[in-house]
Design a protein around this motif. Structure first.
Motif, PDB file in Angstrom:
ATOM      1  N   PRO A   1     -84.165 -68.726  65.309  1.00 28.97           N
ATOM      2  CA  PRO A   1     -83.964 -70.171  65.149  1.00 28.97           C
ATOM      3  C   PRO A   1     -82.545 -70.644  65.479  1.00 28.97           C
ATOM      4  CG  PRO A   1     -83.880 -69.105  63.006  1.00 28.97           C
ATOM      5  CD  PRO A   1     -84.222 -68.035  63.998  1.00 28.97           C
ATOM      6  N   LEU A   2     -81.592 -69.717  65.572  1.00 32.41           N
ATOM      7  CA  LEU A   2     -80.203 -70.075  65.844  1.00 32.41           C
ATOM      8  C   LEU A   2     -79.659 -69.175  66.950  1.00 32.41           C
ATOM      9  CD1 LEU A   2     -78.992 -70.318  62.126  1.00 32.41           C
ATOM     10  CD2 LEU A   2     -79.807 -72.191  63.579  1.00 32.41           C
ATOM     11  N   PHE A   3     -78.806 -69.762  67.804  1.00 25.69           N
ATOM     12  CA  PHE A   3     -78.324 -69.068  68.997  1.00 25.69           C
ATOM     13  C   PHE A   3     -76.857 -69.435  69.231  1.00 25.69           C
ATOM     14  CE2 PHE A   3     -78.507 -69.431  73.905  1.00 25.69           C
ATOM     15  CZ  PHE A   3     -77.950 -68.164  74.073  1.00 25.69           C
ATOM     16  N   VAL A   4     -75.996 -68.423  69.318  1.00 28.77           N
ATOM     17  CA  VAL A   4     -74.578 -68.661  69.628  1.00 28.77           C
ATOM     18  C   VAL A   4     -74.452 -68.921  71.124  1.00 28.77           C
ATOM     19  CG1 VAL A   4     -72.256 -67.689  69.670  1.00 28.77           C
ATOM     20  CG2 VAL A   4     -73.760 -67.243  67.713  1.00 28.77           C
ATOM     21  N   LEU A   5     -74.081 -70.159  71.467  1.00 30.49           N
ATOM     22  CA  LEU A   5     -74.046 -70.571  72.865  1.00 30.49           C
ATOM     23  C   LEU A   5     -72.632 -70.921  73.305  1.00 30.49           C
ATOM     24  CD1 LEU A   5     -75.751 -71.445  75.444  1.00 30.49           C
ATOM     25  CD2 LEU A   5     -75.415 -73.768  74.559  1.00 30.49           C
ATOM     26  N   TYR A   6     -72.176 -70.258  74.348  1.00 32.11           N
ATOM     27  CA  TYR A   6     -70.897 -70.586  74.978  1.00 32.11           C
ATOM     28  C   TYR A   6     -71.154 -71.576  76.126  1.00 32.11           C
ATOM     29  CZ  TYR A   6     -68.240 -66.831  72.662  1.00 32.11           C
ATOM     30  OH  TYR A   6     -67.597 -66.036  71.749  1.00 32.11           O
ATOM     31  N   PRO A   7     -70.193 -72.464  76.409  1.00 35.56           N
ATOM     32  CA  PRO A   7     -70.363 -73.440  77.506  1.00 35.56           C
ATOM     33  C   PRO A   7     -70.079 -72.794  78.865  1.00 35.56           C
ATOM     34  CG  PRO A   7     -68.250 -73.789  76.432  1.00 35.56           C
ATOM     35  CD  PRO A   7     -68.945 -72.702  75.652  1.00 35.56           C
ATOM     36  N   PHE A   8     -71.054 -72.047  79.368  1.00 32.74           N
ATOM     37  CA  PHE A   8     -70.843 -71.241  80.574  1.00 32.74           C
ATOM     38  C   PHE A   8     -70.562 -72.096  81.816  1.00 32.74           C
ATOM     39  CE2 PHE A   8     -73.475 -68.349  77.918  1.00 32.74           C
ATOM     40  CZ  PHE A   8     -72.593 -67.288  77.847  1.00 32.74           C
ATOM     41  N   ASP A   9     -71.274 -73.204  81.984  1.00 38.78           N
ATOM     42  CA  ASP A   9     -71.058 -74.018  83.187  1.00 38.78           C
ATOM     43  C   ASP A   9     -69.671 -74.649  83.186  1.00 38.78           C
ATOM     44  OD1 ASP A   9     -73.570 -73.322  83.962  1.00 38.78           O
ATOM     45  OD2 ASP A   9     -74.370 -75.370  84.078  1.00 38.78           O
ATOM     46  N   ALA A  10     -69.228 -75.105  82.032  1.00 39.19           N
ATOM     47  CA  ALA A  10     -67.915 -75.742  81.942  1.00 39.19           C
ATOM     48  C   ALA A  10     -66.783 -74.727  82.079  1.00 39.19           C
ATOM     49  CB  ALA A  10     -67.785 -76.498  80.626  1.00 39.19           C
ATOM     50  N   HIS A  11     -67.062 -73.483  81.742  1.00 39.16           N
ATOM     51  CA  HIS A  11     -66.030 -72.439  81.810  1.00 39.16           C
ATOM     52  C   HIS A  11     -66.644 -71.182  82.431  1.00 39.16           C
ATOM     53  CE1 HIS A  11     -63.159 -74.666  79.286  1.00 39.16           C
ATOM     54  NE2 HIS A  11     -64.226 -75.074  78.622  1.00 39.16           N
ATOM     55  N   PRO A  12     -66.709 -71.140  83.758  1.00 42.48           N
ATOM     56  CA  PRO A  12     -67.326 -69.989  84.435  1.00 42.48           C
ATOM     57  C   PRO A  12     -66.667 -68.653  84.095  1.00 42.48           C
ATOM     58  CG  PRO A  12     -66.992 -71.807  85.961  1.00 42.48           C
ATOM     59  CD  PRO A  12     -66.286 -72.178  84.699  1.00 42.48           C
ATOM     60  N   GLU A  13     -65.425 -68.689  83.651  1.00 44.91           N
ATOM     61  CA  GLU A  13     -64.743 -67.438  83.288  1.00 44.91           C
ATOM     62  C   GLU A  13     -65.393 -66.755  82.084  1.00 44.91           C
ATOM     63  OE1 GLU A  13     -62.435 -70.692  81.034  1.00 44.91           O
ATOM     64  OE2 GLU A  13     -63.550 -70.462  82.914  1.00 44.91           O
ATOM     65  N   LEU A  14     -66.240 -67.497  81.368  1.00 44.73           N
ATOM     66  CA  LEU A  14     -66.921 -66.905  80.218  1.00 44.73           C
ATOM     67  C   LEU A  14     -68.115 -66.046  80.606  1.00 44.73           C
ATOM     68  CD1 LEU A  14     -66.880 -69.989  77.804  1.00 44.73           C
ATOM     69  CD2 LEU A  14     -65.404 -67.975  77.717  1.00 44.73           C
ATOM     70  N   LEU A  15     -68.505 -66.118  81.862  1.00 39.50           N
ATOM     71  CA  LEU A  15     -69.637 -65.304  82.314  1.00 39.50           C
ATOM     72  C   LEU A  15     -69.185 -63.874  82.556  1.00 39.50           C
ATOM     73  CD1 LEU A  15     -71.498 -67.762  84.690  1.00 39.50           C
ATOM     74  CD2 LEU A  15     -72.479 -66.608  82.696  1.00 39.50           C
ATOM     75  N   ASN A  16     -68.969 -63.180  81.478  1.00 46.86           N
ATOM     76  CA  ASN A  16     -68.576 -61.772  81.564  1.00 46.86           C
ATOM     77  C   ASN A  16     -69.315 -61.001  80.474  1.00 46.86           C
ATOM     78  OD1 ASN A  16     -66.800 -61.621  79.052  1.00 46.86           O
ATOM     79  ND2 ASN A  16     -65.726 -63.231  80.189  1.00 46.86           N
ATOM     80  N   GLU A  17     -69.291 -59.707  80.591  1.00 46.88           N
ATOM     81  CA  GLU A  17     -70.073 -58.867  79.682  1.00 46.88           C
ATOM     82  C   GLU A  17     -69.619 -59.011  78.241  1.00 46.88           C
ATOM     83  OE1 GLU A  17     -71.488 -54.179  79.207  1.00 46.88           O
ATOM     84  OE2 GLU A  17     -70.261 -54.822  80.907  1.00 46.88           O
ATOM     85  N   GLN A  18     -68.332 -59.182  78.024  1.00 43.15           N
ATOM     86  CA  GLN A  18     -67.811 -59.290  76.664  1.00 43.15           C
ATOM     87  C   GLN A  18     -68.357 -60.528  75.948  1.00 43.15           C
ATOM     88  OE1 GLN A  18     -63.484 -59.844  76.203  1.00 43.15           O
ATOM     89  NE2 GLN A  18     -63.520 -58.101  74.796  1.00 43.15           N
ATOM     90  N   VAL A  19     -68.353 -61.658  76.645  1.00 41.75           N
ATOM     91  CA  VAL A  19     -68.852 -62.893  76.040  1.00 41.75           C
ATOM     92  C   VAL A  19     -70.373 -62.848  75.902  1.00 41.75           C
ATOM     93  CG1 VAL A  19     -69.096 -65.376  76.366  1.00 41.75           C
ATOM     94  CG2 VAL A  19     -66.887 -64.275  76.757  1.00 41.75           C
ATOM     95  N   ARG A  20     -71.057 -62.251  76.859  1.00 43.58           N
ATOM     96  CA  ARG A  20     -72.518 -62.116  76.719  1.00 43.58           C
ATOM     97  C   ARG A  20     -72.869 -61.310  75.477  1.00 43.58           C
ATOM     98  NH1 ARG A  20     -72.471 -61.525  82.513  1.00 43.58           N
ATOM     99  NH2 ARG A  20     -72.521 -59.252  82.322  1.00 43.58           N
ATOM    100  N   PHE A  21     -72.059 -60.330  75.161  1.00 39.60           N
ATOM    101  CA  PHE A  21     -72.275 -59.520  73.960  1.00 39.60           C
ATOM    102  C   PHE A  21     -72.117 -60.370  72.699  1.00 39.60           C
ATOM    103  CE2 PHE A  21     -70.768 -56.624  70.614  1.00 39.60           C
ATOM    104  CZ  PHE A  21     -71.706 -55.613  70.675  1.00 39.60           C
ATOM    105  N   ARG A  22     -71.242 -61.370  72.755  1.00 46.42           N
ATOM    106  CA  ARG A  22     -70.999 -62.233  71.591  1.00 46.42           C
ATOM    107  C   ARG A  22     -72.028 -63.358  71.466  1.00 46.42           C
ATOM    108  NH1 ARG A  22     -64.644 -62.889  73.292  1.00 46.42           N
ATOM    109  NH2 ARG A  22     -64.002 -60.732  72.828  1.00 46.42           N
ATOM    110  N   SER A  23     -72.801 -63.569  72.493  1.00 49.64           N
ATOM    111  CA  SER A  23     -73.788 -64.664  72.495  1.00 49.64           C
ATOM    112  C   SER A  23     -75.061 -64.191  71.798  1.00 49.64           C
ATOM    113  CB  SER A  23     -74.076 -65.101  73.933  1.00 49.64           C
ATOM    114  OG  SER A  23     -72.889 -65.504  74.580  1.00 49.64           O
ATOM    115  N   VAL A  24     -75.015 -64.164  70.501  1.00 48.04           N
ATOM    116  CA  VAL A  24     -76.109 -63.601  69.701  1.00 48.04           C
ATOM    117  C   VAL A  24     -77.214 -64.633  69.529  1.00 48.04           C
ATOM    118  CG1 VAL A  24     -76.702 -62.512  67.504  1.00 48.04           C
ATOM    119  CG2 VAL A  24     -74.399 -62.214  68.479  1.00 48.04           C
ATOM    120  N   TRP A  25     -78.459 -64.192  69.705  1.00 52.27           N
ATOM    121  CA  TRP A  25     -79.592 -65.059  69.390  1.00 52.27           C
ATOM    122  C   TRP A  25     -80.321 -64.517  68.166  1.00 52.27           C
ATOM    123  CZ3 TRP A  25     -79.486 -62.635  74.348  1.00 52.27           C
ATOM    124  CH2 TRP A  25     -80.323 -61.524  74.489  1.00 52.27           C
ATOM    125  N   GLN A  26     -81.264 -65.289  67.659  1.00 48.91           N
ATOM    126  CA  GLN A  26     -81.973 -64.967  66.404  1.00 48.91           C
ATOM    127  C   GLN A  26     -80.974 -64.733  65.271  1.00 48.91           C
ATOM    128  OE1 GLN A  26     -84.453 -61.608  67.457  1.00 48.91           O
ATOM    129  NE2 GLN A  26     -85.926 -62.887  68.535  1.00 48.91           N
TER     130      GLN A  26
END
Length: 218
Positions: free
Chosen positions: A186-211
């Motif tokens: 029901p809850l998802f940690v979402l980073y603003p990937f389009d606004a900050h393309p530098e966030l599209l990396n493995e480290q940030v994907r690991f922090r983008s927790v769902w459920q």
């Protein structure tokens, strides 16, 4: 041989039991000790602090930890529990307060809508929910670290600099609809990937927790 002059031997088992005052005194001492133990246990189990920690709250009832009304009791199913360095709680104990939220409480907080592509969805998707930094500030005055826990007990650590520098959401809705468990909810940690393309990396994907089900503040 029966000798009338011989002394009669009496078995210890055949002697009458003394049920006089000494025996009664011993029994009353045991009763007094048991009564004292019961009183001590009752005082600890039913103290105000213990009752505040364990007793469920009725809808609209104020928890003893929320004396300043900073966080009311949830009225719906609890979807998020925050623990650790919590200063404004509505559950737990005075020594270890926790903050529990239902979806309505989360969606009543300052929120944003972020339209973005993600590595887990197709096309541009709109997510909405409270800013993670606002949620942390709501329940803690001195948090220095943040860990996010998922339904399957997966845990990721998120630097506080992430939620301060970027509009990271704890998303509750996708394209206006609440998200079921099978769809990142029901809850998802979402980073603003389009606004900050530098966030599209493995480290940030690991922090983008769902459920997401819980946060631990340190």
């Amino acid at each position: 041989m029966n000798d009338p002059s011989a002394k009669r031997l009496v078995s210890p088992l055949s002697r009458p039991v003394n049920r006089g005052h000494g025996s009664r005194s011993s029994i009353w001492r045991k009763v007094a000790l048991a009564t004292s133990l019961i009183a001590t246990l009752s005082a600890s189990l039913f103290s105000p602090a213990a009752l505040a920690a364990e007793a469920p709250l009725a809808t609209g009832e104020r928890h003893v930890l929320a004396a300043n009304d900073c966080l009311p009791a949830p009225s719906g199913p609890v979807v998020l529990t925050v623990e650790g360095a919590v200063s404004c709680g509505n559950a737990g104990s005075l020594q270890a307060p926790r903050a529990r939220f239902d979806l309505a409480m989360l969606e009543a907080m300052p929120s944003r809508v972020v339209a973005t592509h993600t590595p887990w969805t197709q096309g541009r998707v709109s997510f909405s929910g409270p800013l993670l930094r606002e949620l942390v500030a709501r329940v803690s005055e001195d948090a220095r670290g943040l860990k996010v826990r998922a339904l399957n007990d997966f845990v990721a650590e998120i630097p506080l600099s992430d939620i301060e520098d970027f509009d990271v959401l704890l998303a509750t809705r996708r394209d206006g609809e609440r998200m079921p468990v099978r769809d990142l909810g029901p809850l998802f940690v979402l980073y603003p990937f389009d606004a900050h393309p530098e966030l599209l990396n493995e480290q940030v994907r690991f922090r983008s927790v769902w459920q997401v089900t819980g946060l631990t503040l340190e």
